[in-house]
Design an enzyme around this catalytic site. Structure first.
Site: not given
Length: 212
Positions: A107, A109, A136, A145
């Protein structure tokens, strides 16, 4: 060649950066399919324009988050991905989904994690008077997260900046670092081990590899 599946919810600018990097050979992989939880997401058009299979699933058609994710897993697995990439996918993933793609789920973020998990990160940076902000890339775990950070890019926060100005600055960095991390993974240089990100056989620090 390794196979990617990308999940989106909106415009898909990070998806476009990934598609471009694959086409240019900067990522030695093919994007096999793109999935969205929103049928009108412009990212689906980006996928179709690149000749990539594009699918939309609506959460309203399923009785629970887990039921939705189980169907999503079935459809993703039809493409046998080596890596699943979240690129602006705005649904919280169920534990069953995270477990299915453990160690191969990334992911990006828009904050310097662990600062500002969740939403409205640019607004929080302004409100708190931060002098720097950023983005990030991290492995996904059950903690929102909260998975091991792989790579961060920092940007300045200037006096009088709007959320939109900061977002544009952050997004420019996202388009550079996300393809880089995906390339590391498909080349076998990057892995998650012992709940930490490892690059070239060495554990990365908690903030990951940092680019200013």
């Amino acid at each position: 060649m390794k196979r990617l599946v990308v999940l989106i919810s909106g415009n898909g600018s990070n998806l476009q950066a990934i598609l471009d990097a694959c086409q240019q050979g900067r990522i030695n992989a093919n994007t096999a399919a793109v999935f969205s939880n929103k049928a009108n997401a412009f990212g689906l058009e980006r996928a179709r324009s690149a000749g990539v299979a594009a699918h939309a699933l609506s959460a309203a058609d399923y009785e629970s988050r887990e039921a939705f994710d189980r169907q999503l897993i079935r459809e993703i697995d039809a493409y046998a991905p080596d890596l699943v990439v979240l690129a602006g996918y705005m649904r919280i993933l169920s534990p069953v989904f995270v477990a299915r793609y453990h160690d191969r789920l990334l992911n990006i973020h828009p904050s310097l994690l662990p600062k500002y998990p969740g939403l409205h990160t640019h607004r929080q940076a302004i409100a708190n008077g931060d002098s720097e902000h950023g983005t990030s890339v991290h492995f996904v775990t059950d903690q929102l997260d909260g998975g091991p950070v792989i790579l961060q890019a920092r940007v300045p926060v200037c006096s009088g900046d709007s959320e939109e100005e900061i977002a544009a600055r952050v997004q420019q960095q996202e388009h550079a670092i996300y393809p880089q991390v995906i390339s590391w993974f498909v080349e076998g240089r990057l892995m998650m081990r012992d709940n930490a990100a490892w690059l070239d056989g060495k554990p990365l620090p908690p903030q990951g590899y940092v680019i200013d």
